[in-house]
Design a protein around this motif. Structure first.
Motif, short mmCIF file in Angstrom:
data_model
loop_
_atom_site.label_atom_id
_atom_site.label_comp_id
_atom_site.label_asym_id
_atom_site.label_seq_id
_atom_site.Cartn_x
_atom_site.Cartn_y
_atom_site.Cartn_z
N VAL A 56 28.99 3.26 86.54
CA VAL A 56 29.12 4.72 86.35
C VAL A 56 27.86 5.36 87.04
O VAL A 56 27.72 6.58 86.87
N HIS A 57 26.75 4.75 87.57
CA HIS A 57 25.92 5.15 88.31
C HIS A 57 24.60 5.63 87.40
O HIS A 57 23.98 6.56 87.76
N ASP A 58 24.61 5.27 86.10
CA ASP A 58 23.68 5.71 85.11
C ASP A 58 22.86 4.54 85.40
O ASP A 58 22.87 3.47 84.56
N ARG A 59 21.54 4.55 86.20
CA ARG A 59 20.88 3.50 86.61
C ARG A 59 19.70 3.12 85.17
O ARG A 59 19.13 2.05 85.43
N LEU A 60 19.53 3.66 84.17
CA LEU A 60 18.80 3.60 83.05
C LEU A 60 19.46 2.58 82.04
O LEU A 60 19.98 3.05 81.12
N VAL A 61 19.15 1.28 82.35
CA VAL A 61 19.85 0.21 81.40
C VAL A 61 18.76 -0.46 80.73
O VAL A 61 19.17 -1.57 80.26
N PHE A 62 17.71 -0.19 80.77
CA PHE A 62 16.29 -1.02 80.59
C PHE A 62 16.68 -1.34 79.05
O PHE A 62 16.65 -2.77 78.46
N GLY A 63 17.00 -0.56 78.21
CA GLY A 63 17.27 -0.93 76.44
C GLY A 63 18.23 -1.70 76.37
O GLY A 63 17.90 -2.58 75.62
N GLU A 64 19.36 -1.38 76.88
CA GLU A 64 20.62 -2.14 76.79
C GLU A 64 20.33 -3.59 77.41
O GLU A 64 20.91 -4.50 76.88
N THR A 65 19.76 -3.58 78.42
CA THR A 65 19.42 -5.02 79.16
C THR A 65 18.58 -5.94 78.31
O THR A 65 18.93 -7.03 78.03
N MET A 66 17.39 -5.35 77.46
CA MET A 66 16.68 -6.09 76.62
C MET A 66 17.55 -6.44 75.56
O MET A 66 17.39 -7.55 75.00
N MET A 67 18.42 -5.36 75.18
CA MET A 67 19.20 -6.20 73.74
C MET A 67 20.23 -7.14 74.21
O MET A 67 20.23 -7.92 73.48
N PHE A 68 20.74 -7.06 75.29
CA PHE A 68 21.92 -8.01 75.67
C PHE A 68 20.92 -9.45 75.88
O PHE A 68 21.50 -10.54 75.58
N VAL A 69 19.71 -9.20 76.76
CA VAL A 69 18.99 -10.65 76.67
C VAL A 69 18.57 -11.24 75.20
O VAL A 69 18.85 -12.51 75.21
N TYR A 70 18.33 -10.47 74.53
CA TYR A 70 18.02 -10.90 73.20
C TYR A 70 19.30 -11.63 72.27
O TYR A 70 19.19 -12.85 71.89
N TYR A 71 20.36 -10.66 72.28
CA TYR A 71 21.45 -11.33 71.32
C TYR A 71 22.48 -12.15 72.27
O TYR A 71 22.88 -13.18 71.67
N ALA A 72 22.48 -12.26 73.44
CA ALA A 72 23.33 -13.00 74.36
C ALA A 72 22.55 -14.16 74.80
O ALA A 72 23.39 -15.34 75.12
N CYS A 73 21.41 -14.35 75.23
CA CYS A 73 21.01 -15.30 75.79
C CYS A 73 19.58 -15.97 74.75
O CYS A 73 19.84 -17.13 74.63
N LEU A 74 18.80 -14.97 74.58
CA LEU A 74 17.58 -15.98 73.66
C LEU A 74 18.02 -16.28 72.38
O LEU A 74 17.25 -17.10 71.55
N THR A 75 18.68 -15.64 71.52
CA THR A 75 18.97 -15.92 70.13
C THR A 75 19.77 -17.47 70.23
O THR A 75 19.45 -18.25 69.46
#
Length: 185
Positions: free
Chosen positions: A71-90
């Motif tokens: 959707v061209h909303d380039r600010l995804v820092f917070g969501e990406t950090m949460m994604f990495v935590y819940y989907a990858c690092l946990t």
């Protein structure tokens, strides 16, 4: 300040918090990779409560990140950090073997070197056995859930470490006379 900018600010602040949590988990996993060859008695880490929910949350955050980029909303820092935590690092952190290593005990939440152990206590419940490890350096107690089939081996290993003076309790609490430190295990 508009609602959108307030939301973006909140997401950035959350992202910074999750960045710190992610860094902590990566460091913990790297320490495990270095230490895993020194394992004496280890077992798989139990899955955290609501593990399926955590994975579902990670997948949902992945969808949100992709949707925001499209959707061209380039600010995804917070969501990406949460994604990495819940989907990858946990899920990655559940691969860390809990138990006993040559130089310490990997409890459920952190690693404690044998020379830092100031006390040990066993809690025998109906369905699980828990070793409580008390740190002499920090005013903390860590728990390690020991599978029933490893209970005898864990007690023997602790007695051997105490006999080898890797773990010693002198200088902790009231010393009211002679006692065999191995009785603490």
């Amino acid at each position: 300040m508009t609602v959108r900018s307030l939301l973006n600010t909140v997401l950035v602040v959350l992202g910074v918090g999750f960045l710190v949590a992610n860094a902590r988990l990566v460091v913990e996993y790297c320490r495990y990779l270095k230490r895993r060859s020194t394992a004496l008695l280890v077992w798989p880490s139990p899955k955290p409560p609501y593990y399926a929910f955590v994975l579902t949350l990670g997948a949902a955050l992945g969808i949100v990140v992709v949707a925001k980029i499209l959707v061209h909303d380039r600010l995804v820092f917070g969501e990406t950090m949460m994604f990495v935590y819940y989907a990858c690092l946990t899920p990655l952190s559940t691969r860390i073997g809990r138990g006993f290593y040559e130089d310490g005990i990997w409890a459920d939440s952190s690693f404690i070197r044998y020379n830092e152990v100031g006390g040990l206590s066993w809690r025998e419940g109906e369905r699980q056995i828990t070793l409580i490890v008390i740190s002499r350096l920090r005013n903390l107690a860590r728990r390690l859930i020991v599978p029933i089939e490893n209970y005898g081996a864990a007690r023997k290993l602790l007695r051997d470490k105490i006999a080898a003076h890797d773990i010693h309790f002198t200088g902790t609490g009231l010393d009211l006379g002679e006692r065999d430190e191995r009785d603490q295990a």
